[in-house]
Enzyme design. Structure first.
Site, PDB file in Angstrom:
ATOM      1  N   SER A  29       0.822  -1.215   0.000  1.00 56.11           N
ATOM      2  CA  SER A  29       0.000   0.000   0.000  1.00 56.11           C
ATOM      3  C   SER A  29       0.855   1.263   0.000  1.00 56.11           C
ATOM      4  O   SER A  29       0.574   2.223  -0.730  1.00 56.11           O
ATOM      5  CB  SER A  29      -0.944  -0.014   1.211  1.00 56.11           C
ATOM      6  OG  SER A  29      -1.909  -1.043   1.080  1.00 56.11           O
ATOM      7  N   SER A  50      -2.883  -8.039  -6.329  1.00 53.83           N
ATOM      8  CA  SER A  50      -2.480  -7.011  -5.362  1.00 53.83           C
ATOM      9  C   SER A  50      -3.572  -5.964  -5.203  1.00 53.83           C
ATOM     10  O   SER A  50      -3.847  -5.509  -4.089  1.00 53.83           O
ATOM     11  CB  SER A  50      -1.166  -6.355  -5.794  1.00 53.83           C
ATOM     12  OG  SER A  50      -1.260  -5.861  -7.114  1.00 53.83           O
ATOM     13  N   ASN A  92      -6.310  -7.558  -2.914  1.00 58.25           N
ATOM     14  CA  ASN A  92      -5.966  -8.162  -1.627  1.00 58.25           C
ATOM     15  C   ASN A  92      -4.935  -7.407  -0.791  1.00 58.25           C
ATOM     16  O   ASN A  92      -4.928  -7.548   0.430  1.00 58.25           O
ATOM     17  CB  ASN A  92      -5.459  -9.594  -1.855  1.00 58.25           C
ATOM     18  CG  ASN A  92      -6.503 -10.472  -2.500  1.00 58.25           C
ATOM     19  OD1 ASN A  92      -7.580 -10.662  -1.964  1.00 58.25           O
ATOM     20  ND2 ASN A  92      -6.200 -11.013  -3.664  1.00 58.25           N
ATOM     21  N   TYR A  93      -4.058  -6.640  -1.421  1.00 57.74           N
ATOM     22  CA  TYR A  93      -2.961  -6.027  -0.672  1.00 57.74           C
ATOM     23  C   TYR A  93      -2.952  -4.504  -0.698  1.00 57.74           C
ATOM     24  O   TYR A  93      -2.199  -3.888   0.054  1.00 57.74           O
ATOM     25  CB  TYR A  93      -1.614  -6.544  -1.202  1.00 57.74           C
ATOM     26  CG  TYR A  93      -1.369  -7.994  -0.888  1.00 57.74           C
ATOM     27  CD1 TYR A  93      -0.945  -8.388   0.383  1.00 57.74           C
ATOM     28  CD2 TYR A  93      -1.589  -8.984  -1.835  1.00 57.74           C
ATOM     29  CE1 TYR A  93      -0.736  -9.722   0.689  1.00 57.74           C
ATOM     30  CE2 TYR A  93      -1.386 -10.325  -1.541  1.00 57.74           C
ATOM     31  CZ  TYR A  93      -0.960 -10.682  -0.278  1.00 57.74           C
ATOM     32  OH  TYR A  93      -0.758 -11.995   0.026  1.00 57.74           O
ATOM     33  N   LEU A  94      -3.759  -3.899  -1.549  1.00 57.92           N
ATOM     34  CA  LEU A  94      -3.749  -2.439  -1.669  1.00 57.92           C
ATOM     35  C   LEU A  94      -4.988  -1.848  -1.023  1.00 57.92           C
ATOM     36  O   LEU A  94      -6.115  -2.176  -1.417  1.00 57.92           O
ATOM     37  CB  LEU A  94      -3.680  -2.031  -3.144  1.00 57.92           C
ATOM     38  CG  LEU A  94      -2.438  -2.511  -3.901  1.00 57.92           C
ATOM     39  CD1 LEU A  94      -2.522  -2.126  -5.367  1.00 57.92           C
ATOM     40  CD2 LEU A  94      -1.171  -1.945  -3.271  1.00 57.92           C
TER      41      LEU A  94
END
Length: 601
Positions: free
Chosen positions: A431, A555, A558-560
């Protein structure tokens, strides 16, 4: 140790609410700007710790329909002669026949695993006849399914409408549940039909049979006072339980990897939104600890204890390279996948100097889902020296971090910050990287298309950091050719419009009347429009080429933290629909309600 004590004290004070928050203008939870929708449903009706719901009622999962045997005219051949297969063997044969034109059926591992599992489904007399996959002919089976797919594409409007209505009826019956008095959408109410396992990367189990799931395999989760879902006629559930500390509605174990699969709520549901929000808030909280944590692991590189040194180097890799911690596997598990803690000496090569840099570490191993992780990266000198020490007198198959386990690392992370895991580090770094890249790449004066290219480039940096790869799509070359054809045609239109503008300008200069001025303006607007369209096509081609082997979606979803993207859209006047699809906007409804244009992760 002083830093660790400070971190523990800080974590305790944070839990007690004694540590001052960051200014509201930076988009911190609690600020009006961030909490734009303070009455949002994901913030209401919170239960005590661990409890997810009070009431949960649903109809259970929808099972794949039973197998329909092939028509008599569709035959399987062995050594050139037709062979009548039993229903069980024929069904598995159709799984392979459907894939006959796919790359998987050329892979030796896939073929071997399929044939082994297929023979298990055959009757004794079938096994006596069918002994080699090379002598099998699935051509008619393959053609049957190709023709069937082609027929679906040319259905009449009425037939398509009928299929749509049937799907909607199924959605209404199985696709919703009652959660604490509210109707919530279920994410995946259909149990996956049987088929052949594909896996990602070069998975050693590709081609194995995914067996049909029956109600006897399924555990149902619902509230005690709700109506228990009825299993299909003649069947019963494996178990019915009422566990309100989890959010799944049904669960079963799939046959290939023995992993548990779940029926879950839709990502746009209240519970899922709340869980996602909390996940990103935990990652944001790391920002207040990360400098001290980094100082601590740097100090630990010189520790007298080998265990502490190994943990410090592993944590450096998790932080800087976004490596997964890696979970211990059962003995005999087929896939040789590793994470940071389970790296072996053979996975790492040290180069005193390479690519113009000193102290270079070369990683080469299979990560999650058998995706290869390959990276050559310069590291700090103490890390390099420690790696030399860790590798001394070891064989290639020996553990690099022989004094470290995933469990001990996670325990240490929890001591540094409540809720801290390797995945939190991954989410934080992903992020932060997106936010920094967007800040560096975006220009306010750019066109929307150019801004979207900048966004995808920022997303690409994160995807590479997280090793989110994909194979180049099989349609890539064709779609690029089509795009280049469109670009060439558009260039010709621009050239023609430019020539027309020159003629209109000359006419207006000669005549100077209102009519010629109107024509001139019309030609100028047409040229501008065509130039903008050409620019958009060129950006699209660049974007497609740059991301052909990078999976941006993993990403992004799920990750940002989606609030970073939404704030960027608002700040630079980019429609959110250009970044998130309708389904994704529903998934991130909580972020759309919260994030103002000044939000910072």
């Amino acid at each position: 140790m002083r830093v660790v004590r400070l971190l523990r004290l800080r974590a305790a004070l944070t839990l007690l609410g004694e540590v001052p928050r960051r200014p509201a203008s930076r988009g911190v939870p609690g600020s009006r700007r961030t909490q734009k929708g303070s009455g949002a449903r994901w913030e209401k009706e919170k239960h005590e710790d661990g409890v997810k719901w009070r009431q949960l009622e649903h109809k259970g999962p929808y099972f794949a329909p039973p197998y329909e045997p092939l028509p008599d005219g569709v035959r399987f051949f062995y050594e050139g002669r037709p062979v009548r297969l039993s229903v069980a063997a024929e069904e598995v044969a159709t799984f392979y026949g459907r894939m006959l034109d796919h790359e998987y059926t050329t892979k030796e591992v896939f073929r071997k695993n399929f044939f082994n599992d297929w023979r298990k489904e055959m009757a004794v007399e079938e096994r006596e006849v069918i002994k080699s996959l090379d002598k099998c002919d699935f051509t008619e089976i393959h053609r049957y399914f190709v023709d069937k797919a082609a027929a679906r594409k040319v259905l009449s409007r009425e037939e398509k409408q009928k299929l749509k209505e049937e799907a909607e009826k199924l959605q209404q019956e199985f696709g919703y549940c009652i959660l604490d008095g509210h109707q919530e959408k279920i994410g995946n109410f259909k149990i996956e039909p049987p088929g052949l396992f594909r896996g990602r990367g070069d998975h050693p189990k590709m081609g194995m049979l995914k067996r049909r799931i029956t109600p006897e395999d399924v555990v149902i989760n619902c509230s005690r006072d709700s109506k228990i879902p009825e299993p299909p006629a003649g069947h019963q559930w494996k178990e019915v339980r009422s566990d309100n500390t989890v959010t799944w509605l049904a669960a079963w174990t799939e046959s290939v990897q023995n992993s548990i699969k779940y029926i879950m709520l839709n990502p746009c549901s209240k519970l899922k939104g709340e869980t996602a929000w909390q996940k990103f808030e935990t990652a944001r909280r790391l920002r207040g600890f990360v400098d001290e944590i980094r100082s601590q692991y740097r100090a630990d590189w010189k520790s007298r204890e080998m265990k502490t040194r190994q943990r410090a180097v592993a944590l450096y890799f998790i932080d800087k390279l976004a490596l997964r911690a890696g979970n211990e596997k059962e003995d005999g598990e087929a896939a040789d996948t590793v994470g940071c803690c389970s790296l072996r000496v053979e996975h790492v090569q040290l180069h005193p100097e390479a690519d113009g840099c000193q102290h270079v570490v070369e990683f080469d191993f299979l990560g999650k889902d058998c995706i290869r992780y390959y990276n050559r990266v310069p590291v700090e000198k103490p890390v390099y020296k420690n790696l030399q020490l860790f590798m001394e007198n070891k064989d290639p198959r020996d553990d690099l971090f022989d004094r470290l386990t995933t469990t001990s690392l996670n325990k240490h992370l929890q001591e540094l910050m409540d809720g801290l895991t390797a995945k939190v580090f991954r989410t934080y770094n992903a992020s932060i990287t997106l936010q920094e890249q967007l800040r560096a790449l975006t220009r306010a004066e750019d066109s929307i298309a150019a801004k979207i290219l900048s966004y995808n480039r920022a997303n690409r940096v994160v995807a590479i950091l997280c090793n989110h790869q994909r194979a180049t799509p099989s349609t890539f070359e064709k779609s690029m050719q089509n795009l280049q054809t469109k670009i060439q045609a558009k260039k010709e239109q621009v050239a023609e419009a430019r020539a027309e503008l020159r003629r209109a300008r000359a006419e207006h200069k000669a005549q100077g009347d209102g009519k010629s001025r109107s024509v001139l303006e019309k030609k100028r607007r047409l040229l501008e429009k065509l130039q903008e369209q050409l620019a958009q096509l060129s950006v699209q081609a660049t974007d497609k080429e740059e991301n052909k082997q990078v999976a941006l979606g993993t990403s992004k979803l799920n990750y940002l933290d989606p609030r970073i993207s939404i704030a960027w859209c608002k700040r630079f006047r980019v429609p959110v629909e250009k970044i998130y699809s309708k389904t994704q906007r529903e998934r991130f409804a909580w972020a759309l309600a919260m994030a103002g244009e000044d939000f910072e992760f």
